[in-house]
Design a protein around this motif. Structure first.
Motif, PDB file in Angstrom:
ATOM      1  N   GLN A 189      14.326  -6.496   6.242  1.00 34.73           N
ATOM      2  CA  GLN A 189      12.931  -6.511   5.804  1.00 34.73           C
ATOM      3  C   GLN A 189      12.037  -6.732   7.019  1.00 34.73           C
ATOM      4  OE1 GLN A 189      12.377  -9.928   3.255  1.00 34.73           O
ATOM      5  NE2 GLN A 189      13.365 -11.318   4.668  1.00 34.73           N
ATOM      6  N   GLU A 190      10.739  -6.569   6.814  1.00 34.56           N
ATOM      7  CA  GLU A 190       9.807  -6.843   7.903  1.00 34.56           C
ATOM      8  C   GLU A 190       9.635  -8.350   8.097  1.00 34.56           C
ATOM      9  OE1 GLU A 190       6.218  -4.494   8.071  1.00 34.56           O
ATOM     10  OE2 GLU A 190       7.117  -2.957   6.798  1.00 34.56           O
ATOM     11  N   GLU A 191       9.007  -8.719   9.195  1.00 35.27           N
ATOM     12  CA  GLU A 191       8.888 -10.135   9.560  1.00 35.27           C
ATOM     13  C   GLU A 191       8.252 -10.952   8.447  1.00 35.27           C
ATOM     14  OE1 GLU A 191       6.815 -12.923  13.039  1.00 35.27           O
ATOM     15  OE2 GLU A 191       6.334 -10.791  12.869  1.00 35.27           O
ATOM     16  N   PHE A 192       7.129 -10.487   7.912  1.00 37.66           N
ATOM     17  CA  PHE A 192       6.499 -11.124   6.765  1.00 37.66           C
ATOM     18  C   PHE A 192       6.824 -10.281   5.542  1.00 37.66           C
ATOM     19  CE2 PHE A 192       3.953 -12.376  10.418  1.00 37.66           C
ATOM     20  CZ  PHE A 192       3.876 -13.755  10.242  1.00 37.66           C
ATOM     21  N   SER A 193       7.436 -10.888   4.542  1.00 42.75           N
ATOM     22  CA  SER A 193       7.968 -10.074   3.450  1.00 42.75           C
ATOM     23  C   SER A 193       7.735 -10.713   2.093  1.00 42.75           C
ATOM     24  CB  SER A 193       9.459  -9.834   3.643  1.00 42.75           C
ATOM     25  OG  SER A 193       9.997  -9.100   2.562  1.00 42.75           O
ATOM     26  N   TYR A 194       7.373  -9.873   1.147  1.00 50.99           N
ATOM     27  CA  TYR A 194       7.269 -10.265  -0.256  1.00 50.99           C
ATOM     28  C   TYR A 194       8.595 -10.821  -0.773  1.00 50.99           C
ATOM     29  CZ  TYR A 194       7.232  -9.245  -5.332  1.00 50.99           C
ATOM     30  OH  TYR A 194       7.349  -9.309  -6.694  1.00 50.99           O
ATOM     31  N   LEU A 195       9.712 -10.314  -0.255  1.00 51.98           N
ATOM     32  CA  LEU A 195      11.019 -10.768  -0.730  1.00 51.98           C
ATOM     33  C   LEU A 195      11.272 -12.235  -0.449  1.00 51.98           C
ATOM     34  CD1 LEU A 195      13.525  -7.872   0.087  1.00 51.98           C
ATOM     35  CD2 LEU A 195      12.361  -8.385  -2.057  1.00 51.98           C
ATOM     36  N   ASN A 196      10.582 -12.821   0.540  1.00 54.27           N
ATOM     37  CA  ASN A 196      10.756 -14.239   0.824  1.00 54.27           C
ATOM     38  C   ASN A 196      10.070 -15.120  -0.215  1.00 54.27           C
ATOM     39  OD1 ASN A 196      12.314 -13.840   3.118  1.00 54.27           O
ATOM     40  ND2 ASN A 196      10.544 -13.746   4.474  1.00 54.27           N
ATOM     41  N   SER A 197       9.169 -14.544  -0.989  1.00 54.61           N
ATOM     42  CA  SER A 197       8.465 -15.327  -2.009  1.00 54.61           C
ATOM     43  C   SER A 197       9.128 -15.217  -3.380  1.00 54.61           C
ATOM     44  CB  SER A 197       7.004 -14.871  -2.109  1.00 54.61           C
ATOM     45  OG  SER A 197       6.907 -13.542  -2.589  1.00 54.61           O
ATOM     46  N   ILE A 198      10.170 -14.409  -3.472  1.00 53.34           N
ATOM     47  CA  ILE A 198      10.988 -14.296  -4.682  1.00 53.34           C
ATOM     48  C   ILE A 198      12.443 -14.275  -4.233  1.00 53.34           C
ATOM     49  CG2 ILE A 198       9.268 -13.102  -6.103  1.00 53.34           C
ATOM     50  CD1 ILE A 198      10.578 -10.469  -5.270  1.00 53.34           C
ATOM     51  N   SER A 203      19.620 -14.925  -4.485  1.00 55.58           N
ATOM     52  CA  SER A 203      20.330 -15.637  -5.544  1.00 55.58           C
ATOM     53  C   SER A 203      21.697 -15.044  -5.851  1.00 55.58           C
ATOM     54  CB  SER A 203      19.477 -15.656  -6.818  1.00 55.58           C
ATOM     55  OG  SER A 203      18.327 -16.462  -6.633  1.00 55.58           O
ATOM     56  N   PHE A 204      21.946 -13.837  -5.379  1.00 56.77           N
ATOM     57  CA  PHE A 204      23.243 -13.212  -5.619  1.00 56.77           C
ATOM     58  C   PHE A 204      24.064 -13.106  -4.341  1.00 56.77           C
ATOM     59  CE2 PHE A 204      20.494 -11.774  -9.063  1.00 56.77           C
ATOM     60  CZ  PHE A 204      21.267 -12.169 -10.157  1.00 56.77           C
ATOM     61  N   GLY A 205      23.722 -13.957  -3.367  1.00 58.86           N
ATOM     62  CA  GLY A 205      24.552 -14.077  -2.182  1.00 58.86           C
ATOM     63  C   GLY A 205      24.289 -13.081  -1.083  1.00 58.86           C
ATOM     64  N   MET A 206      23.135 -12.359  -1.155  1.00 62.52           N
ATOM     65  CA  MET A 206      22.802 -11.440  -0.063  1.00 62.52           C
ATOM     66  C   MET A 206      22.092 -12.192   1.061  1.00 62.52           C
ATOM     67  SD  MET A 206      22.535  -9.625  -3.119  1.00 62.52           S
ATOM     68  CE  MET A 206      23.886  -8.652  -3.778  1.00 62.52           C
ATOM     69  N   GLN A 207      22.245 -11.704   2.271  1.00 65.49           N
ATOM     70  CA  GLN A 207      21.607 -12.325   3.428  1.00 65.49           C
ATOM     71  C   GLN A 207      20.376 -11.526   3.827  1.00 65.49           C
ATOM     72  OE1 GLN A 207      24.383 -13.327   6.643  1.00 65.49           O
ATOM     73  NE2 GLN A 207      26.083 -12.985   5.224  1.00 65.49           N
ATOM     74  N   MET A 208      19.283 -12.231   4.087  1.00 60.83           N
ATOM     75  CA  MET A 208      18.037 -11.591   4.465  1.00 60.83           C
ATOM     76  C   MET A 208      17.887 -11.627   5.983  1.00 60.83           C
ATOM     77  SD  MET A 208      17.294 -11.140   1.327  1.00 60.83           S
ATOM     78  CE  MET A 208      15.738 -10.285   1.541  1.00 60.83           C
ATOM     79  N   HIS A 209      17.544 -10.476   6.573  1.00 53.88           N
ATOM     80  CA  HIS A 209      17.308 -10.405   8.018  1.00 53.88           C
ATOM     81  C   HIS A 209      15.958  -9.740   8.261  1.00 53.88           C
ATOM     82  CE1 HIS A 209      20.910 -12.062   9.693  1.00 53.88           C
ATOM     83  NE2 HIS A 209      21.701 -11.193   9.081  1.00 53.88           N
ATOM     84  N   SER A 210      15.068 -10.471   8.931  1.00 59.60           N
ATOM     85  CA  SER A 210      13.758  -9.921   9.252  1.00 59.60           C
ATOM     86  C   SER A 210      13.818  -9.170  10.569  1.00 59.60           C
ATOM     87  CB  SER A 210      12.722 -11.043   9.352  1.00 59.60           C
ATOM     88  OG  SER A 210      12.567 -11.688   8.105  1.00 59.60           O
TER      89      SER A 210
END
Length: 462
Positions: A189-198, A203-210
């Motif tokens: 995802q991009e540095e600032f992301s909507y996904l960080n607010s949800i 919750s299903f064990g995925m890792q987020m990388h900005s």
């Protein structure tokens, strides 16, 4: 507080909300709240654990409740789904308070929704028993055909079998998470992301990388992804929260890079209709390999309450998502699907969009004039290109939880940058789509006054 415990609202083992939240909820100052907590601790009703958290005790008379109740707190803490940040929980709670000035809300004001026209359209619907029953797994065929026709104006050629109707864009993300990705997958995802607010992926064990907005270095993606599954979440048009729009050159080069890496893309395009300027085609329009999962919705344009969105993707993906959706809710509202289909095919939808953009642009100009009046010496921003938001960046790192709570105590609600990037202390996502002109003036002045005080404290501290 004892009533909350006695009635089971706070069962044994419950972790009490933060003191700021409790004081605000009960309408008392923190010293009064602390006295009450100390008294309940002395009675054995509350207890403290390691750190500063306070819990409902299992001792004394509270043991009577233990015989009647399961320890729901243990169930909650062991559950799969991650809780929202406390700030987001407060935002969700206080958005329902009509006395609050909502400076950041990501939805249209009630006055901007075509309520009367939607109500009148009920009279035009040709309903029968089948049309208001359970729809097919992928959703109403009439609606999917209407969406196909509508998307041609966006440069997307698709067919009804490549569309799944969902209950808004958020459900689309949840379906993708549980239906297409394995635990441990990487979501870029991009540095600032909507996904960080949800948390549909976390919750299903995925890792987020900005990844930095300007970065298109294949090595970054290869190194971080390794041998794990991966996908890229992108909002190329009117990005949430920054409001940025990708150029067509960036879209093409980004697509080419992801294609070479066999990295699928989620293209979230729910804001495109609200652009103040002509747009370049979406990523999906140049997709020749079925690599882009395209998300659309009427929540930001027609009505969030209709809960209608869609996913455009290859047939196997659509069948998979539709199967999981049927297991979850047995299909989106039949009435909502009929309404959206009617609006798309009658011309009402596009007519409404044109009027809506005129009003949103007026509101954006008002907000920018107020920002110029108050904030030009202490912050920076880019003029809005459409949608709802202006991404305000302060010159000093003042946007903290204390700053958020101080404004909330003054009846002003903001979306601080740290809900989109946890380490951020500089940004606020401002929205001009919800507040009235009067509330916008009052709210921005309150924000300015609080910011000036915070900047002065920051200067003294340094």
């Amino acid at each position: 507080m004892t009533e909350q415990i006695r009635t089971g609202q706070w069962p044994n083992g419950t972790k009490l909300p933060a003191q700021r939240h409790l004081a605000l909820t009960f309408g008392v100052n923190r010293s009064t709240l602390q006295e009450a907590i100390d008294e309940l601790k002395a009675d054995g009703i509350l207890s403290s654990k390691v750190g500063s958290s306070t819990y409902v005790s299992n001792d004394s008379w509270n043991m009577l409740l233990k015989q009647k109740q399961p320890n729901w707190q243990k169930y909650i803490e062991a559950s799969i789904h991650k809780p929202n940040y406390q700030t987001i929980q407060l935002i969700n709670e206080f958005e329902q308070d009509d006395s609050i000035i909502r400076l950041s809300t990501g939805e249209l004001a009630p006055s901007l929704l075509p309520t009367a026209q939607i109500q009148a359209s009920f009279q035009q619907l040709q309903l029968d028993g089948k049309s208001i029953g359970y729809s097919s797994p992928q959703g109403s065929l009439n609606l999917r055909a209407a969406i196909c026709n509508y998307l041609t104006k966006r440069g997307i050629t698709t067919a009804p079998e490549n569309i799944c109707i969902v209950s808004g864009g958020l459900q689309a993300l949840q379906l993708i998470a549980v239906g297409l990705l394995e635990t441990g997958s990487i979501v870029f995802q991009e540095e600032f992301s909507y996904l960080n607010s949800i948390h549909p992926f976390q919750s299903f064990g995925m890792q987020m990388h900005s990844v930095d907005f300007k970065s298109q270095d294949k090595e970054i993606f290869q190194r971080r992804r390794g041998k794990r599954q991966g996908i890229y979440y992108a909002i190329p048009t009117l990005h949430n929260p920054t409001g940025r729009i990708w150029s067509f050159e960036k879209k093409k080069s980004f697509y080419a890079m992801c294609q070479s890496l066999q990295l699928p893309i989620i293209e979230d395009d729910v804001y495109f209709e609200l652009s103040f300027e002509a747009l370049s085609p979406p990523l999906k329009s140049i997709d020749t390999t079925g690599q882009v999962l395209y998300l659309g919705s009427v929540s930001k344009t027609l009505s969030p309450g209709l809960r209608i969105g869609w996913v455009v993707a290859p047939s196997p993906v659509i069948k998979r998502l539709a199967d999981i959706k049927m297991q979850m809710d047995y299909g989106s509202s039949a009435f909502s699907q009929e309404i959206v289909s009617y609006w798309l095919t009658s011309g009402l939808y596009e007519e409404h969009i044109e009027k809506l953009k005129v009003e949103l642009k007026r509101r954006a100009e008002l907000m920018e004039n107020l920002l110029e009046q108050y904030f030009k010496e202490i912050a920076s921003w880019e003029s809005s290109k459409g949608g709802f938001y202006i991404w305000l960046k302060f010159n000093a790192p003042i946007i903290t939880t204390d700053f958020f709570m101080n404004l909330l105590n003054q009846k002003v609600l903001i979306n601080p940058g740290y809900i989109y990037e946890p380490k951020d202390t500089y940004h606020i996502r401002l929205s001009y789509s919800y507040t009235s002109d009067k509330e916008l003036v009052e709210g921005l002045y309150t924000l300015y006054s609080e910011a000036v005080q915070a900047i002065e404290k920051n200067r003294e501290f340094n």
